[in-house]
Design an enzyme around this catalytic site. Structure first.
Site, PDB file in Angstrom:
ATOM      1  N   ASP A  59       0.853  -1.224  -0.067  1.00 45.48           N
ATOM      2  CA  ASP A  59       0.172   0.058   0.067  1.00 45.48           C
ATOM      3  C   ASP A  59       0.917   1.243   0.125  1.00 45.48           C
ATOM      4  O   ASP A  59       1.180   2.009   0.950  1.00 45.48           O
ATOM      5  CB  ASP A  59      -0.972  -0.143   1.182  1.00 45.48           C
ATOM      6  CG  ASP A  59      -1.856   1.255   1.331  1.00 45.48           C
ATOM      7  OD1 ASP A  59      -2.078   1.858   0.358  1.00 45.48           O
ATOM      8  OD2 ASP A  59      -2.474   1.414   2.496  1.00 45.48           O
ATOM      9  N   ASP A  64       2.289  10.228  -9.433  1.00 47.73           N
ATOM     10  CA  ASP A  64       3.300  11.109  -9.942  1.00 47.73           C
ATOM     11  C   ASP A  64       3.033  11.041 -11.527  1.00 47.73           C
ATOM     12  O   ASP A  64       2.176  10.599 -12.122  1.00 47.73           O
ATOM     13  CB  ASP A  64       4.661  10.583  -9.702  1.00 47.73           C
ATOM     14  CG  ASP A  64       5.895  11.612  -9.644  1.00 47.73           C
ATOM     15  OD1 ASP A  64       5.881  12.313 -10.673  1.00 47.73           O
ATOM     16  OD2 ASP A  64       6.561  11.500  -8.660  1.00 47.73           O
TER      17      ASP A  64
HETATM   18  O1  C5P Z   1      -6.158   0.073  12.257  1.00 49.51           O
HETATM   19  P1  C5P Z   1      -7.090  -0.007  11.215  1.00 49.51           P
HETATM   20  O2  C5P Z   1      -8.139  -1.222  11.203  1.00 49.51           O
HETATM   21  O3  C5P Z   1      -8.131   1.346  11.275  1.00 49.51           O
HETATM   22  O4  C5P Z   1      -6.367   0.064   9.964  1.00 49.51           O
HETATM   23  C1  C5P Z   1      -6.868   0.311   8.700  1.00 49.51           C
HETATM   24  C2  C5P Z   1      -5.753   0.337   7.858  1.00 49.51           C
HETATM   25  O5  C5P Z   1      -6.428   0.802   6.454  1.00 49.51           O
HETATM   26  C3  C5P Z   1      -4.575   1.301   7.979  1.00 49.51           C
HETATM   27  O6  C5P Z   1      -3.728   0.802   7.442  1.00 49.51           O
HETATM   28  C4  C5P Z   1      -5.017   2.602   7.343  1.00 49.51           C
HETATM   29  O7  C5P Z   1      -4.001   3.374   6.874  1.00 49.51           O
HETATM   30  C5  C5P Z   1      -5.797   1.907   6.175  1.00 49.51           C
HETATM   31  N1  C5P Z   1      -6.895   2.803   5.445  1.00 49.51           N
HETATM   32  C6  C5P Z   1      -7.847   3.248   6.030  1.00 49.51           C
HETATM   33  N2  C5P Z   1      -8.603   4.267   5.296  1.00 49.51           N
HETATM   34  C7  C5P Z   1      -8.647   4.418   4.051  1.00 49.51           C
HETATM   35  C8  C5P Z   1      -7.488   4.101   3.385  1.00 49.51           C
HETATM   36  C9  C5P Z   1      -6.729   3.098   4.028  1.00 49.51           C
HETATM   37  O8  C5P Z   1      -8.321   3.005   7.012  1.00 49.51           O
HETATM   38  N3  C5P Z   1      -9.456   5.140   3.261  1.00 49.51           N
END
Ligand code: C5P
Length: 232
Positions: A59, A64
């Site tokens: 991820d 760019d």
């Molecule tokens: O700890 P948690 O379950 O909130 O983690 C969710 C993951 O998904 C994290 O790595 C976060 O950066 C990612 N993410 C998110 N929302 C988004 C895109 C990515 O929570 N819109």
């Protein structure tokens, strides 16, 4: 690939991620490696986790000029990840260049998915800072359709949007959805959340789950609960 639970390994060192993954003696969870771990440890961390038998969603959200993204994707395709991503805001030309770069000489490639508007961006910030004045729900659906037309395999979105995305872009267009919480768990800083069972019901293809698993007293039990609710 079928429905799966992707564990967001938001750690800042190899030591931390391996001490977490060592708890899993029977299963090999699908792992998401984000910027924090990748920038801390470099590409070797991807090779090492892959060598342990895990599937990997890298991820890094590339954005760019098309030529730069194409070359970067070509390097990433050598890491043999299963899914990687970019920002749909980079435009159709950038997404198509990324797809070309990611495709190996034998025609195989990792899945490529697009980020639409980050969930941290709200209507007000979008209008004020990036001068987009359409309703944010329409903006997200427009980005999804643009990504599908550019040949992307799917998008990252809220599980609350997964149903609508499938209606607009087709059932085979993948929805990868963070913002998942157990019904009896902490929401933390996520605002719009859904349980694994509800995400399954609405049609998410992959759920990305971080702290409900990484921060659990028993991470393996929490992972199994996610799998039982979402996949079975
Ligand atoms: O700890 P948690 O379950 O909130 O983690 C969710 C993951 O998904 C994290 O790595 C976060 O950066 C990612 N993410 C998110 N929302 C988004 C895109 C990515 O929570 N819109």
């Amino acid at each position: 690939m079928g429905k799966d639970v992707i564990v967001a390994c938001d750690f800042s060192s190899a030591e931390q991620v391996f001490s977490f993954l060592d708890k899993f003696t029977e299963e090999k969870p699908f792992v998401k490696i984000g910027m924090e771990l990748f920038y801390a440890e470099g590409p070797q961390i991807v090779r090492e986790i892959k060598a342990r038998g895990h599937k990997i969603f890298l991820d890094l959200k590339l954005h760019d000029i098309p030529n730069t993204v194409k070359k970067a994707m070509s390097v990433l395709s050598n890491l043999d990840v299963d899914i990687t991503n970019l920002h749909a805001a980079g435009t159709t030309a950038m997404m198509q260049a990324a797809l070309e770069g990611l495709t190996r000489p034998d025609g195989t490639r990792p899945l490529l998915i697009a980020v639409t508007q980050l969930t941290s961006t709200d209507q007000e910030a979008m209008e004020r800072d990036i001068m987009i004045h359409a309703p944010i729900d329409e903006v997200v659906m427009h980005y999804a359709a643009t990504a599908a037309n550019a040949g992307m395999d799917g998008i990252v979105c809220s599980p609350l949007e997964a149903g609508k995305v499938h209606e607009r872009c087709g059932r085979n267009f993948l929805t990868v959805t963070p913002g998942v919480r157990f019904a009896d768990g902490d929401v933390g800083d996520q605002k719009r959340v859904m349980t694994p069972a509800a995400a399954k019901e609405i049609g998410s293809d992959y759920i990305v789950v971080g702290r409900p698993i990484t921060g659990a007293a028993d991470p393996v039990a929490a992972y199994r609960r996610c799998v039982a609710e979402f996949c079975d």
